[in-house]
Design a protein around this motif. Structure first.
Motif, mmCIF file in Angstrom:
data_model
loop_
_atom_site.group_PDB
_atom_site.id
_atom_site.type_symbol
_atom_site.label_atom_id
_atom_site.label_comp_id
_atom_site.label_asym_id
_atom_site.label_seq_id
_atom_site.Cartn_x
_atom_site.Cartn_y
_atom_site.Cartn_z
ATOM 1 N N TRP A 1 5.105 -3.444 -7.491
ATOM 2 C CA TRP A 1 5.134 -4.523 -6.522
ATOM 3 C C TRP A 1 3.731 -5.091 -6.364
ATOM 4 N N THR A 2 3.625 -6.410 -6.359
ATOM 5 C CA THR A 2 2.355 -7.101 -6.168
ATOM 6 C C THR A 2 2.430 -7.885 -4.872
ATOM 7 N N PRO A 3 1.438 -7.725 -3.994
ATOM 8 C CA PRO A 3 1.449 -8.479 -2.742
ATOM 9 C C PRO A 3 1.372 -9.975 -3.018
ATOM 10 N N GLY A 4 1.995 -10.772 -2.182
ATOM 11 C CA GLY A 4 1.998 -12.216 -2.339
ATOM 12 C C GLY A 4 0.723 -12.877 -1.852
ATOM 13 N N GLU A 5 -0.103 -12.155 -1.107
ATOM 14 C CA GLU A 5 -1.364 -12.683 -0.601
ATOM 15 C C GLU A 5 -2.486 -11.735 -0.986
ATOM 16 N N ARG A 6 -3.726 -12.149 -0.784
ATOM 17 C CA ARG A 6 -4.865 -11.290 -1.134
ATOM 18 C C ARG A 6 -5.035 -10.185 -0.100
ATOM 19 N N TRP A 7 -5.143 -8.973 -0.605
ATOM 20 C CA TRP A 7 -5.377 -7.799 0.232
ATOM 21 C C TRP A 7 -6.640 -7.102 -0.244
ATOM 22 N N SER A 8 -7.212 -6.300 0.638
ATOM 23 C CA SER A 8 -8.322 -5.423 0.256
ATOM 24 C C SER A 8 -8.124 -4.070 0.930
ATOM 25 N N ASP A 9 -8.903 -3.091 0.486
ATOM 26 C CA ASP A 9 -8.867 -1.737 1.067
ATOM 27 C C ASP A 9 -7.448 -1.188 1.148
ATOM 28 N N VAL A 10 -6.730 -1.219 0.032
ATOM 29 C CA VAL A 10 -5.322 -0.823 -0.001
ATOM 30 C C VAL A 10 -5.183 0.659 -0.326
ATOM 31 N N THR A 11 -4.385 1.358 0.471
ATOM 32 C CA THR A 11 -4.017 2.745 0.177
ATOM 33 C C THR A 11 -2.515 2.890 0.397
ATOM 34 N N ALA A 12 -1.915 3.725 -0.425
ATOM 35 C CA ALA A 12 -0.487 4.000 -0.285
ATOM 36 C C ALA A 12 -0.309 5.501 -0.155
ATOM 37 N N THR A 13 0.386 5.911 0.892
ATOM 38 C CA THR A 13 0.669 7.327 1.114
ATOM 39 C C THR A 13 2.167 7.477 1.361
ATOM 40 N N TRP A 14 2.645 8.691 1.227
ATOM 41 C CA TRP A 14 4.075 8.963 1.397
ATOM 42 C C TRP A 14 4.360 9.298 2.854
ATOM 43 N N LYS A 15 5.258 8.543 3.466
ATOM 44 C CA LYS A 15 5.748 8.868 4.813
ATOM 45 C C LYS A 15 6.796 9.967 4.684
ATOM 46 N N ASP A 16 7.663 9.817 3.688
ATOM 47 C CA ASP A 16 8.630 10.838 3.309
ATOM 48 C C ASP A 16 8.945 10.603 1.835
ATOM 49 N N GLU A 17 9.867 11.352 1.265
ATOM 50 C CA GLU A 17 10.112 11.238 -0.181
ATOM 51 C C GLU A 17 10.679 9.893 -0.621
ATOM 52 N N ASN A 18 11.149 9.065 0.317
ATOM 53 C CA ASN A 18 11.718 7.763 -0.027
ATOM 54 C C ASN A 18 10.980 6.573 0.578
ATOM 55 N N THR A 19 9.877 6.838 1.297
ATOM 56 C CA THR A 19 9.199 5.762 2.016
ATOM 57 C C THR A 19 7.688 5.855 1.843
ATOM 58 N N LEU A 20 7.086 4.710 1.524
ATOM 59 C CA LEU A 20 5.636 4.618 1.424
ATOM 60 C C LEU A 20 5.077 3.934 2.663
ATOM 61 N N ALA A 21 3.910 4.365 3.084
ATOM 62 C CA ALA A 21 3.143 3.679 4.117
ATOM 63 C C ALA A 21 1.959 3.047 3.382
ATOM 64 N N ILE A 22 1.916 1.717 3.377
ATOM 65 C CA ILE A 22 0.877 0.987 2.657
ATOM 66 C C ILE A 22 -0.060 0.374 3.683
ATOM 67 N N GLU A 23 -1.303 0.843 3.671
ATOM 68 C CA GLU A 23 -2.314 0.325 4.582
ATOM 69 C C GLU A 23 -3.182 -0.658 3.809
ATOM 70 N N TYR A 24 -3.465 -1.806 4.417
ATOM 71 C CA TYR A 24 -4.255 -2.833 3.751
ATOM 72 C C TYR A 24 -4.924 -3.728 4.787
ATOM 73 N N THR A 25 -5.913 -4.466 4.317
ATOM 74 C CA THR A 25 -6.556 -5.465 5.151
ATOM 75 C C THR A 25 -6.243 -6.825 4.547
ATOM 76 N N PRO A 26 -5.527 -7.690 5.280
ATOM 77 C CA PRO A 26 -5.226 -9.028 4.760
ATOM 78 C C PRO A 26 -6.512 -9.845 4.593
ATOM 79 N N ALA A 27 -6.491 -10.802 3.661
ATOM 80 C CA ALA A 27 -7.647 -11.672 3.447
ATOM 81 C C ALA A 27 -8.036 -12.348 4.747
ATOM 82 N N GLY A 28 -9.318 -12.298 5.077
ATOM 83 C CA GLY A 28 -9.823 -12.940 6.286
ATOM 84 C C GLY A 28 -9.671 -12.137 7.553
#
Length: 189
Positions: free
Chosen positions: A140-167
């Motif tokens: 999956w590619t974000p539709g807008e510019r992001w920075s400082d992106v990390t993806a961690t597992w909330k559970d075996e079927n769900t990701l928690a994606i932390e990011y900073t939107p552009a601006g």
């Protein structure tokens, strides 16, 4: 981050982390000059040799050990580029990954988040872990510019994606289920 605050470059940062990891995991690997040797299981060794060639140079550093799948994560640099190598200790199979892998709680998947303005694949990917392989299943590619992106597992079927939107000055978290239709399904090779 605290280890790499005074690092000369990304390769030096990798070595600083490796120094800590080799002490923490003394039977897993050893460094002898430009050669990193990783113990395979049940026997044998895999070697990774650094090259100082200005055009094609590459360095390897022991980054982490994923005990539940008996795999070693290596940090690799080539010029300004950094990648990761997942080494399966039982098979000596090596898989190149664009970012640090995070193992799911059920040990069936790995996620990588390589999202930036340039010099990256600009995607979050989910890889299927199997005894003999590692295969990208979802991307999956974000539709807008992001920075400082990390993806961690909330559970075996769900990701928690932390990011900073552009601006923006503040990070945001979005959750994404593996069943979400926004994922691009990667067909098997």
């Amino acid at each position: 981050m605290s280890l790499c605050g005074n690092a000369e470059d990304s390769a030096h940062c990798g070595r600083l982390i490796e120094e800590v990891q080799l002490k923490r995991l003394p039977n897993l690997g050893r460094r002898d000059g430009n050669v990193l040797t990783v113990a395979l299981y049940p026997s044998g060794a895999a070697t990774f040799s650094d090259s100082d060639d200005p055009l094609n140079g590459r360095s390897y550093s022991l980054w982490d050990f994923l005990d539940p799948i008996n795999a070693v994560v290596l940090y690799s640099t080539a010029g300004e580029s950094t990648t990761f190598v997942l080494l399966r200790r039982t098979t000596n199979r090596r898989f190149d990954l664009p970012a640090e892998p995070r193992l799911s709680p059920d040990r069936q998947h790995i996620v990588t988040a390589d999202v930036c303005a340039s010099h990256c694949v600009n995607e979050i990917a989910v890889w299927r872990v199997a005894p003999e392989s590692l295969r990208k299943e979802l991307a999956w590619t974000p539709g807008e510019r992001w920075s400082d992106v990390t993806a961690t597992w909330k559970d075996e079927n769900t990701l928690a994606i932390e990011y900073t939107p552009a601006g923006a000055d503040k990070a945001t978290v979005v959750e994404r289920k593996l069943s979400d239709p926004a994922w691009n399904r990667v067909p098997p090779n």
